[in-house]
Design a protein around this motif. Sequence first.
Motif, short mmCIF file in Angstrom:
data_model
loop_
_atom_site.label_atom_id
_atom_site.label_comp_id
_atom_site.label_asym_id
_atom_site.label_seq_id
_atom_site.Cartn_x
_atom_site.Cartn_y
_atom_site.Cartn_z
N GLU A 24 3.21 -12.81 8.75
CA GLU A 24 1.81 -13.07 9.00
C GLU A 24 0.88 -12.68 7.86
OE1 GLU A 24 3.92 -11.84 11.04
OE2 GLU A 24 3.71 -12.69 13.04
N ALA A 25 1.05 -11.49 7.30
CA ALA A 25 0.15 -11.02 6.25
C ALA A 25 0.57 -11.51 4.86
CB ALA A 25 0.06 -9.50 6.27
N HIS A 26 1.76 -12.05 4.77
CA HIS A 26 2.25 -12.56 3.49
C HIS A 26 2.65 -14.02 3.65
CE1 HIS A 26 2.79 -8.17 3.21
NE2 HIS A 26 2.47 -8.34 1.96
N ASP A 27 1.72 -14.80 4.19
CA ASP A 27 1.98 -16.19 4.48
C ASP A 27 1.53 -17.08 3.32
OD1 ASP A 27 -0.76 -16.04 4.63
OD2 ASP A 27 -0.90 -16.52 6.77
N LEU A 28 1.52 -18.39 3.56
CA LEU A 28 1.16 -19.34 2.51
C LEU A 28 -0.29 -19.16 2.07
CD1 LEU A 28 2.30 -21.66 0.83
CD2 LEU A 28 1.48 -23.24 2.61
N ASP A 29 -1.17 -18.79 2.99
CA ASP A 29 -2.57 -18.57 2.62
C ASP A 29 -2.69 -17.41 1.63
OD1 ASP A 29 -3.58 -20.64 4.15
OD2 ASP A 29 -3.89 -19.39 5.92
N HIS A 30 -1.91 -16.35 1.87
CA HIS A 30 -1.89 -15.22 0.94
C HIS A 30 -1.44 -15.68 -0.44
CE1 HIS A 30 -0.81 -11.49 -1.05
NE2 HIS A 30 0.47 -11.86 -1.07
N VAL A 31 -0.38 -16.46 -0.48
CA VAL A 31 0.14 -16.94 -1.76
C VAL A 31 -0.92 -17.76 -2.50
CG1 VAL A 31 1.82 -18.48 -2.84
CG2 VAL A 31 2.56 -16.88 -1.07
N LYS A 132 -2.52 -7.27 -5.46
CA LYS A 132 -3.13 -6.09 -4.86
C LYS A 132 -4.56 -6.39 -4.38
CE LYS A 132 0.62 -4.35 -5.86
NZ LYS A 132 1.08 -5.72 -6.09
N LEU A 133 -5.28 -7.20 -5.13
CA LEU A 133 -6.65 -7.51 -4.75
C LEU A 133 -6.73 -8.23 -3.41
CD1 LEU A 133 -8.24 -8.57 -8.16
CD2 LEU A 133 -8.71 -6.50 -6.83
N ASP A 134 -5.69 -8.95 -3.06
CA ASP A 134 -5.70 -9.65 -1.76
C ASP A 134 -5.54 -8.67 -0.60
OD1 ASP A 134 -5.99 -12.31 -0.61
OD2 ASP A 134 -3.99 -11.97 0.23
N GLY A 135 -5.22 -7.44 -0.91
CA GLY A 135 -5.14 -6.41 0.12
C GLY A 135 -6.41 -5.61 0.25
N GLY A 142 -8.16 -7.34 7.43
CA GLY A 142 -7.46 -8.19 8.38
C GLY A 142 -5.95 -8.14 8.18
N ARG A 143 -5.52 -8.14 6.93
CA ARG A 143 -4.08 -8.13 6.64
C ARG A 143 -3.43 -6.81 7.07
NH1 ARG A 143 -2.59 -8.93 0.91
NH2 ARG A 143 -0.54 -9.33 1.78
N ILE A 144 -4.14 -5.71 6.88
CA ILE A 144 -3.61 -4.40 7.27
C ILE A 144 -3.33 -4.36 8.77
CG2 ILE A 144 -4.18 -1.96 7.54
CD1 ILE A 144 -5.71 -2.18 4.89
N GLN A 182 7.23 1.32 11.89
CA GLN A 182 6.64 1.58 13.20
C GLN A 182 5.85 2.88 13.23
OE1 GLN A 182 9.78 0.57 12.74
NE2 GLN A 182 9.61 -1.51 13.58
N LYS A 183 6.21 3.83 12.36
CA LYS A 183 5.52 5.12 12.31
C LYS A 183 4.35 5.11 11.34
CE LYS A 183 9.68 7.75 13.48
NZ LYS A 183 10.64 8.80 13.03
N HIS A 184 4.14 3.99 10.68
CA HIS A 184 3.02 3.81 9.75
C HIS A 184 1.78 3.44 10.56
CE1 HIS A 184 1.58 3.48 5.71
NE2 HIS A 184 1.28 2.19 5.79
N ALA A 185 0.61 3.37 9.91
CA ALA A 185 -0.62 3.00 10.61
C ALA A 185 -1.65 2.50 9.60
CB ALA A 185 -1.19 4.19 11.38
N PRO A 186 -2.60 1.65 10.04
CA PRO A 186 -3.60 1.10 9.12
C PRO A 186 -4.37 2.15 8.33
CG PRO A 186 -3.62 -0.14 11.16
CD PRO A 186 -2.71 1.04 11.39
N ASN A 187 -4.80 3.23 8.98
CA ASN A 187 -5.58 4.24 8.27
C ASN A 187 -4.75 4.96 7.20
OD1 ASN A 187 -4.30 5.49 10.69
ND2 ASN A 187 -5.19 7.38 9.89
N ILE A 188 -3.46 5.12 7.47
CA ILE A 188 -2.58 5.73 6.48
C ILE A 188 -2.38 4.78 5.30
CG2 ILE A 188 -0.27 6.63 6.04
CD1 ILE A 188 -1.90 8.46 7.78
#
Length: 218
Positions: A24-31, A132-135, A142-144, A182-188
């Motif tokens: 989802e976050a690394h789809d064709l739109d990202h590319v 990196k700028l796309d993140g 949204g990607r996070i 699974q133990k990761h999170a957006p704020n981290i």
Amino acid sequence: MWAGKYSRVLGKVQKAVKRVLSCEAHDLDHVKRVVTACHAIAEHEGGVNSQVLELAAWMHDIARGKEGNKPGLDHAAKGARMARSILRRAGVRPNLFRRVATCIRYHRHRSSGCAGGHEPSIEEKILFDADKLDGTGAIGIGRIFAMGQKNGQSLYLSMPLDEYRKMNLEGAKLDGRILCLQKHAPNIEIQIKLEEYPNIMQTETGKRVARKRLEFMK
């Protein structure tokens, strides 16, 4: 490379990428956004091989799906091997497909050679920054959360960064590989990666844009 042949090669590359991208976050739109960002940054840099850069940008995440299905796999290293194979079959000269593969190999934040003794080419620097700028910015937010949802993460992890580092980063290093998504999170993610982007960008354009977008995110 002749213009006609390059167009055919690029078409084959685009078809190959469209077949395999699913994350989802690394789809064709990202590319496509990364390709656009590469062109924009290249306008401010000299000595850029636009064909190497464009091909690398299109294929930089070609192995993302394989990484998701096989924990521990480095999608940058795997993607570099896949790109070499695709371009070799398309009749691209070895000196060109090797440069493309090297760009892909070192575009990843946690496997980048930019700080590990490898002297990056201008194409490598631009791809690294564009990815990196796309993140960052609104799209980055949204990607996070898209990645967080895909991996079953909590919306917010209330844990000291030092404690998290020891629990879930390889070698307990802030730039280490995430051991369990699974133990990761957006704020981290924002703390350990995105806030560092202005410091690790390889071009002045990348640094300037990263600072601006990070201010927006704050």
